[in-house]
Design a protein around this motif. Structure first.
Motif, PDB file in Angstrom:
ATOM      1  N   ARG A 118     -16.149  -7.162  -9.679  1.00  0.00           N
ATOM      2  CA  ARG A 118     -15.779  -7.022  -8.267  1.00  0.00           C
ATOM      3  C   ARG A 118     -15.096  -5.684  -8.065  1.00  0.00           C
ATOM      4  O   ARG A 118     -14.054  -5.408  -8.645  1.00  0.00           O
ATOM      5  N   ASP A 119     -15.691  -4.841  -7.239  1.00  0.00           N
ATOM      6  CA  ASP A 119     -15.134  -3.520  -6.973  1.00  0.00           C
ATOM      7  C   ASP A 119     -15.087  -3.317  -5.465  1.00  0.00           C
ATOM      8  O   ASP A 119     -16.033  -2.812  -4.859  1.00  0.00           O
ATOM      9  N   GLY A 120     -13.997  -3.748  -4.857  1.00  0.00           N
ATOM     10  CA  GLY A 120     -13.870  -3.640  -3.415  1.00  0.00           C
ATOM     11  C   GLY A 120     -14.932  -4.467  -2.717  1.00  0.00           C
ATOM     12  O   GLY A 120     -15.089  -5.666  -2.969  1.00  0.00           O
ATOM     13  N   ALA A 121     -15.692  -3.823  -1.844  1.00  0.00           N
ATOM     14  CA  ALA A 121     -16.701  -4.522  -1.048  1.00  0.00           C
ATOM     15  C   ALA A 121     -18.009  -4.726  -1.797  1.00  0.00           C
ATOM     16  O   ALA A 121     -18.929  -5.336  -1.267  1.00  0.00           O
ATOM     17  N   ILE A 122     -18.104  -4.222  -3.034  1.00  0.00           N
ATOM     18  CA  ILE A 122     -19.354  -4.290  -3.800  1.00  0.00           C
ATOM     19  C   ILE A 122     -19.143  -5.113  -5.066  1.00  0.00           C
ATOM     20  O   ILE A 122     -18.227  -4.852  -5.848  1.00  0.00           O
ATOM     21  N   TRP A 123     -19.987  -6.113  -5.252  1.00  0.00           N
ATOM     22  CA  TRP A 123     -19.964  -6.934  -6.460  1.00  0.00           C
ATOM     23  C   TRP A 123     -21.224  -6.661  -7.277  1.00  0.00           C
ATOM     24  O   TRP A 123     -22.321  -6.551  -6.718  1.00  0.00           O
ATOM     25  N   THR A 124     -21.051  -6.556  -8.586  1.00  0.00           N
ATOM     26  CA  THR A 124     -22.186  -6.371  -9.491  1.00  0.00           C
ATOM     27  C   THR A 124     -22.319  -7.597 -10.386  1.00  0.00           C
ATOM     28  O   THR A 124     -21.371  -7.965 -11.083  1.00  0.00           O
ATOM     29  N   ASP A 171     -16.569 -15.003   1.353  1.00  0.00           N
ATOM     30  CA  ASP A 171     -15.699 -13.834   1.319  1.00  0.00           C
ATOM     31  C   ASP A 171     -16.248 -12.748   2.239  1.00  0.00           C
ATOM     32  O   ASP A 171     -17.190 -12.028   1.887  1.00  0.00           O
ATOM     33  N   ALA A 172     -15.663 -12.619   3.409  1.00  0.00           N
ATOM     34  CA  ALA A 172     -16.167 -11.673   4.411  1.00  0.00           C
ATOM     35  C   ALA A 172     -15.970 -10.220   4.001  1.00  0.00           C
ATOM     36  O   ALA A 172     -16.562  -9.321   4.614  1.00  0.00           O
ATOM     37  N   SER A 173     -15.175  -9.971   2.969  1.00  0.00           N
ATOM     38  CA  SER A 173     -14.941  -8.588   2.543  1.00  0.00           C
ATOM     39  C   SER A 173     -16.096  -8.035   1.709  1.00  0.00           C
ATOM     40  O   SER A 173     -16.204  -6.821   1.524  1.00  0.00           O
ATOM     41  N   VAL A 174     -16.982  -8.900   1.216  1.00  0.00           N
ATOM     42  CA  VAL A 174     -18.104  -8.443   0.392  1.00  0.00           C
ATOM     43  C   VAL A 174     -19.204  -7.904   1.300  1.00  0.00           C
ATOM     44  O   VAL A 174     -19.645  -8.576   2.225  1.00  0.00           O
ATOM     45  N   LYS A 175     -19.651  -6.667   1.013  1.00  0.00           N
ATOM     46  CA  LYS A 175     -20.660  -6.035   1.862  1.00  0.00           C
ATOM     47  C   LYS A 175     -21.978  -5.767   1.144  1.00  0.00           C
ATOM     48  O   LYS A 175     -23.006  -5.551   1.791  1.00  0.00           O
ATOM     49  N   ALA A 176     -21.971  -5.752  -0.177  1.00  0.00           N
ATOM     50  CA  ALA A 176     -23.207  -5.495  -0.921  1.00  0.00           C
ATOM     51  C   ALA A 176     -23.073  -6.074  -2.324  1.00  0.00           C
ATOM     52  O   ALA A 176     -21.978  -6.146  -2.886  1.00  0.00           O
ATOM     53  N   THR A 181     -27.760   4.890  -9.269  1.00  0.00           N
ATOM     54  CA  THR A 181     -28.575   4.918  -8.053  1.00  0.00           C
ATOM     55  C   THR A 181     -28.334   3.672  -7.212  1.00  0.00           C
ATOM     56  O   THR A 181     -28.183   3.745  -5.986  1.00  0.00           O
ATOM     57  N   ALA A 182     -28.290   2.514  -7.893  1.00  0.00           N
ATOM     58  CA  ALA A 182     -28.020   1.262  -7.170  1.00  0.00           C
ATOM     59  C   ALA A 182     -26.642   1.288  -6.543  1.00  0.00           C
ATOM     60  O   ALA A 182     -26.454   0.833  -5.402  1.00  0.00           O
ATOM     61  N   ARG A 183     -25.675   1.829  -7.260  1.00  0.00           N
ATOM     62  CA  ARG A 183     -24.310   1.889  -6.732  1.00  0.00           C
ATOM     63  C   ARG A 183     -24.219   2.841  -5.537  1.00  0.00           C
ATOM     64  O   ARG A 183     -23.540   2.532  -4.540  1.00  0.00           O
ATOM     65  N   ALA A 184     -24.900   3.977  -5.615  1.00  0.00           N
ATOM     66  CA  ALA A 184     -24.878   4.915  -4.494  1.00  0.00           C
ATOM     67  C   ALA A 184     -25.473   4.278  -3.245  1.00  0.00           C
ATOM     68  O   ALA A 184     -24.973   4.460  -2.128  1.00  0.00           O
ATOM     69  N   LEU A 185     -26.547   3.513  -3.418  1.00  0.00           N
ATOM     70  CA  LEU A 185     -27.151   2.819  -2.284  1.00  0.00           C
ATOM     71  C   LEU A 185     -26.220   1.738  -1.751  1.00  0.00           C
ATOM     72  O   LEU A 185     -26.076   1.572  -0.529  1.00  0.00           O
ATOM     73  N   ALA A 186     -25.573   1.006  -2.661  1.00  0.00           N
ATOM     74  CA  ALA A 186     -24.620  -0.026  -2.246  1.00  0.00           C
ATOM     75  C   ALA A 186     -23.460   0.588  -1.469  1.00  0.00           C
ATOM     76  O   ALA A 186     -22.977   0.008  -0.485  1.00  0.00           O
ATOM     77  N   ASP A 187     -23.014   1.771  -1.890  1.00  0.00           N
ATOM     78  CA  ASP A 187     -21.931   2.450  -1.177  1.00  0.00           C
ATOM     79  C   ASP A 187     -22.349   2.799   0.252  1.00  0.00           C
ATOM     80  O   ASP A 187     -21.555   2.673   1.201  1.00  0.00           O
ATOM     81  N   LYS A 188     -23.605   3.236   0.426  1.00  0.00           N
ATOM     82  CA  LYS A 188     -24.097   3.563   1.766  1.00  0.00           C
ATOM     83  C   LYS A 188     -24.133   2.317   2.643  1.00  0.00           C
ATOM     84  O   LYS A 188     -23.790   2.362   3.830  1.00  0.00           O
ATOM     85  N   ALA A 242     -22.291  -0.434   2.179  1.00  0.00           N
ATOM     86  CA  ALA A 242     -20.932  -0.927   2.383  1.00  0.00           C
ATOM     87  C   ALA A 242     -20.133  -0.074   3.359  1.00  0.00           C
ATOM     88  O   ALA A 242     -19.088  -0.508   3.849  1.00  0.00           O
ATOM     89  N   ALA A 243     -20.620   1.117   3.667  1.00  0.00           N
ATOM     90  CA  ALA A 243     -19.925   1.976   4.631  1.00  0.00           C
ATOM     91  C   ALA A 243     -20.098   1.480   6.063  1.00  0.00           C
ATOM     92  O   ALA A 243     -19.398   1.922   6.971  1.00  0.00           O
ATOM     93  N   ASN A 244     -21.013   0.536   6.263  1.00  0.00           N
ATOM     94  CA  ASN A 244     -21.299   0.007   7.597  1.00  0.00           C
ATOM     95  C   ASN A 244     -20.510  -1.278   7.863  1.00  0.00           C
ATOM     96  O   ASN A 244     -19.998  -1.903   6.934  1.00  0.00           O
ATOM     97  N   PRO A 245     -20.423  -1.689   9.120  1.00  0.00           N
ATOM     98  CA  PRO A 245     -19.670  -2.908   9.455  1.00  0.00           C
ATOM     99  C   PRO A 245     -20.269  -4.142   8.775  1.00  0.00           C
ATOM    100  O   PRO A 245     -21.476  -4.405   8.879  1.00  0.00           O
ATOM    101  N   GLY A 246     -19.419  -4.894   8.109  1.00  0.00           N
ATOM    102  CA  GLY A 246     -19.885  -6.030   7.326  1.00  0.00           C
ATOM    103  C   GLY A 246     -20.496  -7.156   8.133  1.00  0.00           C
ATOM    104  O   GLY A 246     -21.536  -7.704   7.771  1.00  0.00           O
ATOM    105  N   ALA A 247     -19.856  -7.538   9.237  1.00  0.00           N
ATOM    106  CA  ALA A 247     -20.342  -8.660  10.031  1.00  0.00           C
ATOM    107  C   ALA A 247     -21.721  -8.370  10.614  1.00  0.00           C
ATOM    108  O   ALA A 247     -22.621  -9.219  10.594  1.00  0.00           O
ATOM    109  N   VAL A 248     -21.915  -7.164  11.116  1.00  0.00           N
ATOM    110  CA  VAL A 248     -23.201  -6.780  11.689  1.00  0.00           C
ATOM    111  C   VAL A 248     -24.261  -6.681  10.595  1.00  0.00           C
ATOM    112  O   VAL A 248     -25.428  -7.009  10.807  1.00  0.00           O
ATOM    113  N   MET A 249     -23.847  -6.232   9.402  1.00  0.00           N
ATOM    114  CA  MET A 249     -24.781  -6.156   8.285  1.00  0.00           C
ATOM    115  C   MET A 249     -25.325  -7.536   7.939  1.00  0.00           C
ATOM    116  O   MET A 249     -26.528  -7.723   7.707  1.00  0.00           O
ATOM    117  N   ARG A 250     -24.463  -8.526   7.939  1.00  0.00           N
ATOM    118  CA  ARG A 250     -24.894  -9.889   7.618  1.00  0.00           C
ATOM    119  C   ARG A 250     -25.843 -10.427   8.692  1.00  0.00           C
ATOM    120  O   ARG A 250     -26.823 -11.096   8.374  1.00  0.00           O
TER     121      ARG A 250
END
Length: 262
Positions: free
Chosen positions: A8-14, A45-50, A195-202, A204-212
């Motif tokens: 678990r690393d912030g909004a991104i889980w691997t 967990d609403a904090s997870v984005k990717a 590469t996967a992490r860079a994409l996940a960062d992009k 996760a930079a967006n609003p989580g609720a709208v992403m879901r």
């Protein structure tokens, strides 16, 4: 030993399938329970984005444990019992992953065989290492795709290519997977996770609720009518317009600054 290693690393889980000694097989172990459990946790967990899904070792996943299938030879194990075992077993993985509203990136580090290939199709985005191969190989061991592969694979590669893969059981390499749309990128092995992490960062930079909500619309669009999807889209859009993140995005645009999403 746990099947999934969860970082678990912030909004991104691997999620890393971590039983290379069994070629990261999905049966005969705790894989099903762990996938279901972590998907439930992510959903709450609403904090997870990717989410990034990958495998440890040289294999992504060999799918079902073929050696374990010998127990089906026992006449005491009836077809009804086997059917129920699939319902309560491996079929819980596609249910859990496809109901997950968080975007899932599959980083395919090596061969994805049988249910291992179908597992990649349960994800939203697939990135392949140059060493990755893909095979819908059930027919070669005398069984059918029992995990939903007949629904998943045609949606990833089209009906004709899915039929070719399912009827021959032959593997395709990463470049052929790219050509038929099974994966969106092929990268050197040492660049797969970055590469996967860079994409996940992009993402996760967006609003989580709208992403879901966006992911849910994409999934609903696979089997609904246009009219039904338009109605659902209108409802989701009404919710989106009232979010703090939408207000922040609009004000950031007006004020010519970078948005600071919650």
């Amino acid at each position: 030993m746990s099947f999934l290693n969860i970082a678990r690393d912030g909004a991104i889980w691997t999620l890393t399938m971590n039983q290379p000694e069994t070629r990261n097989a999905l049966t005969g172990n705790t894989a099903v329970e762990e996938f279901v459990q972590v998907c439930d946790e992510i959903r709450r967990d609403a904090s997870v984005k990717a989410v990034i899904l990958t495998g440890a070792g040289p294999i992504f996943s060999s799918g079902g444990n073929v050696k374990d299938m010998q127990r089906f030879f026992d006449d005491a194990l009836t077809p009804d019992a086997i059917r129920e075992e699939y319902r309560q077993g491996i079929q819980r993985i596609p249910r859990a992953l496809t109901q997950l509203d968080v975007p899932v990136i599959c980083a395919v580090n090596g061969p994805a065989i049988g249910a291992g290939l179908d597992l990649t199709c349960m994800c939203d985005i697939r990135i392949a290492s140059e060493t990755a191969t893909f095979a819908e190989s059930f027919v070669r061991v005398g069984i059918v795709p029992g995990d939903g592969g007949a629904w998943l694979l045609p949606r990833a590669v089209g009906r004709a290519k899915a039929a070719e893969m399912a009827f021959t059981g032959e593997a395709i390499d990463a470049q052929e997977a790219l050509a038929c749309g099974l994966v969106s990128r092929v990268v050197p092995a040492d660049q797969l996770l970055p590469t996967a992490r860079a994409l996940a960062d992009k993402i996760a930079a967006n609003p989580g609720a709208v992403m879901r909500m966006t992911k849910r619309l994409l999934r609903e669009g696979e089997h609904s009518t246009l009219e039904s999807l338009l109605e659902l889209s209108a409802g989701y859009q009404a919710l989106a317009h009232k979010t703090a993140d939408h207000r922040e995005a609009v004000m950031a645009f007006v004020e010519k600054r970078k948005p600071r999403f919650q």
